[in-house]
Structure formats: C-alpha cells, structure tokens
Design a protein around this motif. Structure first.
Motif, PDB file in Angstrom:
ATOM      1  N   LEU A  31       0.851  -1.257   0.061  1.00  0.00           N
ATOM      2  CA  LEU A  31      -0.102   0.015   0.088  1.00  0.00           C
ATOM      3  C   LEU A  31       0.766   1.303  -0.059  1.00  0.00           C
ATOM      4  CD1 LEU A  31      -2.630   1.413   0.095  1.00  0.00           C
ATOM      5  CD2 LEU A  31      -2.629   1.124   2.592  1.00  0.00           C
ATOM      6  N   ALA A  32       2.014   1.303   0.843  1.00  0.00           N
ATOM      7  CA  ALA A  32       2.963   2.369   0.892  1.00  0.00           C
ATOM      8  C   ALA A  32       3.495   2.759  -0.557  1.00  0.00           C
ATOM      9  CB  ALA A  32       3.809   2.286   1.754  1.00  0.00           C
ATOM     10  N   ARG A  33       3.653   1.862  -1.386  1.00  0.00           N
ATOM     11  CA  ARG A  33       4.355   1.967  -2.673  1.00  0.00           C
ATOM     12  C   ARG A  33       3.248   2.308  -3.735  1.00  0.00           C
ATOM     13  NH1 ARG A  33       8.060  -1.643  -6.774  1.00  0.00           N
ATOM     14  NH2 ARG A  33       9.514   0.047  -5.954  1.00  0.00           N
ATOM     15  N   VAL A  34       1.777   1.861  -3.432  1.00  0.00           N
ATOM     16  CA  VAL A  34       0.729   2.454  -4.264  1.00  0.00           C
ATOM     17  C   VAL A  34       0.493   3.806  -4.068  1.00  0.00           C
ATOM     18  CG1 VAL A  34      -1.934   2.139  -4.413  1.00  0.00           C
ATOM     19  CG2 VAL A  34      -0.562   0.022  -4.253  1.00  0.00           C
ATOM     20  N   LEU A  35       0.550   4.302  -2.651  1.00  0.00           N
ATOM     21  CA  LEU A  35       0.339   5.840  -2.507  1.00  0.00           C
ATOM     22  C   LEU A  35       1.392   6.572  -2.969  1.00  0.00           C
ATOM     23  CD1 LEU A  35      -0.993   5.238   1.300  1.00  0.00           C
ATOM     24  CD2 LEU A  35      -2.471   5.796  -0.791  1.00  0.00           C
ATOM     25  N   ALA A  36       2.803   6.040  -3.049  1.00  0.00           N
ATOM     26  CA  ALA A  36       3.868   6.754  -3.647  1.00  0.00           C
ATOM     27  C   ALA A  36       3.640   7.035  -4.985  1.00  0.00           C
ATOM     28  CB  ALA A  36       5.078   6.134  -3.371  1.00  0.00           C
ATOM     29  N   ILE A  37       3.040   5.856  -5.879  1.00  0.00           N
ATOM     30  CA  ILE A  37       3.051   5.960  -7.307  1.00  0.00           C
ATOM     31  C   ILE A  37       1.945   6.941  -7.658  1.00  0.00           C
ATOM     32  CG2 ILE A  37       2.115   4.533  -8.981  1.00  0.00           C
ATOM     33  CD1 ILE A  37       3.477   2.094  -8.032  1.00  0.00           C
ATOM     34  N   VAL A  38       0.885   6.808  -6.949  1.00  0.00           N
ATOM     35  CA  VAL A  38      -0.343   7.657  -6.967  1.00  0.00           C
ATOM     36  C   VAL A  38      -0.076   9.301  -6.709  1.00  0.00           C
ATOM     37  CG1 VAL A  38      -2.624   8.431  -6.170  1.00  0.00           C
ATOM     38  CG2 VAL A  38      -2.100   5.798  -6.679  1.00  0.00           C
ATOM     39  N   GLY A  39       0.745   9.425  -5.629  1.00  0.00           N
ATOM     40  CA  GLY A  39       1.323  10.910  -5.172  1.00  0.00           C
ATOM     41  C   GLY A  39       2.251  11.342  -6.295  1.00  0.00           C
ATOM     42  N   HIS A  40       2.939  10.643  -6.841  1.00  0.00           N
ATOM     43  CA  HIS A  40       3.829  11.257  -7.856  1.00  0.00           C
ATOM     44  C   HIS A  40       3.205  11.530  -8.931  1.00  0.00           C
ATOM     45  CE1 HIS A  40       7.704  11.468 -10.147  1.00  0.00           C
ATOM     46  NE2 HIS A  40       7.024  10.751 -10.778  1.00  0.00           N
ATOM     47  N   PHE A  41       2.374  10.607  -9.542  1.00  0.00           N
ATOM     48  CA  PHE A  41       1.518  10.707 -10.606  1.00  0.00           C
ATOM     49  C   PHE A  41       0.559  12.104 -10.393  1.00  0.00           C
ATOM     50  CE2 PHE A  41      -2.422  10.697 -13.422  1.00  0.00           C
ATOM     51  CZ  PHE A  41      -1.717  10.418 -14.626  1.00  0.00           C
ATOM     52  N   ALA A  42       0.071  12.252  -8.996  1.00  0.00           N
ATOM     53  CA  ALA A  42      -0.862  13.503  -8.849  1.00  0.00           C
ATOM     54  C   ALA A  42      -0.204  14.634  -8.956  1.00  0.00           C
ATOM     55  CB  ALA A  42      -1.530  13.332  -7.550  1.00  0.00           C
ATOM     56  N   GLU A  43       1.207  14.526  -8.691  1.00  0.00           N
ATOM     57  CA  GLU A  43       2.105  15.763  -8.508  1.00  0.00           C
ATOM     58  C   GLU A  43       2.522  16.188  -9.801  1.00  0.00           C
ATOM     59  OE1 GLU A  43       6.268  16.542  -6.348  1.00  0.00           O
ATOM     60  OE2 GLU A  43       4.438  16.092  -5.157  1.00  0.00           O
ATOM     61  N   THR A  44       3.096  14.943 -10.720  1.00  0.00           N
ATOM     62  CA  THR A  44       3.597  15.206 -11.989  1.00  0.00           C
ATOM     63  C   THR A  44       2.752  14.900 -13.447  1.00  0.00           C
ATOM     64  OG1 THR A  44       4.715  13.051 -12.029  1.00  0.00           O
ATOM     65  CG2 THR A  44       5.830  14.703 -10.737  1.00  0.00           C
ATOM     66  N   GLY A  45       1.898  13.885 -13.162  1.00  0.00           N
ATOM     67  CA  GLY A  45       1.425  13.236 -14.451  1.00  0.00           C
ATOM     68  C   GLY A  45       2.347  12.233 -15.114  1.00  0.00           C
ATOM     69  N   ASP A  46       3.240  11.926 -14.360  1.00  0.00           N
ATOM     70  CA  ASP A  46       4.134  10.941 -14.960  1.00  0.00           C
ATOM     71  C   ASP A  46       4.067   9.382 -14.181  1.00  0.00           C
ATOM     72  OD1 ASP A  46       4.971  12.831 -16.982  1.00  0.00           O
ATOM     73  OD2 ASP A  46       6.556  13.583 -15.523  1.00  0.00           O
ATOM     74  N   PRO A  47       4.480   8.586 -14.794  1.00  0.00           N
ATOM     75  CA  PRO A  47       4.719   7.178 -14.079  1.00  0.00           C
ATOM     76  C   PRO A  47       6.022   7.425 -13.149  1.00  0.00           C
ATOM     77  CG  PRO A  47       4.785   6.844 -16.263  1.00  0.00           C
ATOM     78  CD  PRO A  47       4.770   8.241 -16.122  1.00  0.00           C
ATOM     79  N   HIS A  48       5.845   6.760 -11.951  1.00  0.00           N
ATOM     80  CA  HIS A  48       7.077   6.762 -10.780  1.00  0.00           C
ATOM     81  C   HIS A  48       7.717   5.972 -11.600  1.00  0.00           C
ATOM     82  CE1 HIS A  48       8.850   6.335  -7.216  1.00  0.00           C
ATOM     83  NE2 HIS A  48       7.979   6.869  -6.539  1.00  0.00           N
ATOM     84  N   PRO A  49       9.190   6.930 -11.292  1.00  0.00           N
ATOM     85  CA  PRO A  49      10.401   6.301 -12.098  1.00  0.00           C
ATOM     86  C   PRO A  49      10.953   4.873 -11.431  1.00  0.00           C
ATOM     87  CG  PRO A  49      10.796   8.232 -11.019  1.00  0.00           C
ATOM     88  CD  PRO A  49       9.435   8.100 -10.867  1.00  0.00           C
ATOM     89  N   ALA A  50      10.701   4.713 -10.147  1.00  0.00           N
ATOM     90  CA  ALA A  50      11.238   3.644  -9.375  1.00  0.00           C
ATOM     91  C   ALA A  50      10.649   2.440  -9.660  1.00  0.00           C
ATOM     92  CB  ALA A  50      11.290   3.974  -7.832  1.00  0.00           C
TER      93      ALA A  50
END
Length: 140
Positions: free
Chosen positions: A116-135
């Motif tokens: 879940l922490a990774r899912v939230l990081a992916i979603v947060g990154h996308f919400a901020e940048t509109g891009d896929p999480h690079p990690a």
C-alpha cells in the motif's frame, strides 16, 4: 473519480442504481489517499486520477487507474497513445480476482502491487507530476 456499487442498489441520492461515479474536482492529497485506502474490490473497486478529463464514452487520454483493495492493487497509467501497467516480476502467475462486483477483473499477481505504501507513492507522484513513478517497472 471513484466507482461505487451501493449496497442494496440505492445510491447516495436515494435513487435505485447498480453503480455510481463519485467525482471530486481537483482533490487534495488526503482525499486521494482516502479514496485509495477505501478500495475493497467490491463496493469501491477502482479510482481514476485524470490529468485531462476524458471525453464521454472514451478511454482517458492522460490518467491513472488503481483497481483492487484488501492488499492487492492493479495500477494502469494512460498516456497519449500509450498504456502502462505496473509490473512486479518477482511475483508469480497466481490469479487474483481484483474486482469482485459487476464485470469484475482477474489479474496475475505479477501485475499487482501488494504494498500500500508503494501504491500511495505511485499515486502521489502521478498526482504531482502526471508521470509514471520512475522507481517502478512498467509494461506496455
């Protein structure tokens, strides 16, 4: 947008409906996180974040979808002319019913994130940048 299948087929406005879309315009991070944490594969099976609103009856041109809940999540990013899918090749081929209501969806574990922490990081990154999480690993 969050998909909601109301218990008993009655939506939040008291109308008879098998499903409804709950929309929040320009949500803040806490509202997005709450929607992701609420996912349960059944009553709340998926959430969309849109960079560009989709045209009626069309696939999103720029958005992120999280489907699932209860410890397993499928993540898809729609970009212009390209769809990316979260991948974890360390996981196996066991099939998980990631959406249990309505038409449902079955996905192999290797296509799901169980962190879940990774899912939230992916979603947060996308919400901020509109891009896929690079990690993360993504497949077309």
């Amino acid at each position: 947008d969050a998909m909601h299948y109301p218990p008993g087929g009655v939506d939040r406005d008291g109308r008879h409906s098998s499903w409804e879309v709950l929309m929040i315009a320009d949500p803040e991070c806490p509202a997005i996180e709450e929607a992701i944490r609420r996912l349960d594969r059944d009553e709340y099976p998926d959430v969309w974040l849109h960079v560009e609103p989709p045209a009626d009856d069309e696939e999103p041109r720029h958005g992120l979808n999280v489907m699932g809940g209860r410890g397993e999540f499928a993540i898809t990013i729609c970009l212009p002319a390209l769809n990316l899918y979260y991948a974890d090749h360390a996981r196996g081929d066991a099939v998980v019913r990631i959406w249990e209501s309505d038409q449902g969806s079955l996905q192999p574990e290797r296509s799901l994130c169980n962190d879940l922490a990774r899912v939230l990081a992916i979603v947060g990154h996308f919400a901020e940048t509109g891009d896929p999480h690079p990690a993360c690993q993504w497949e077309e």
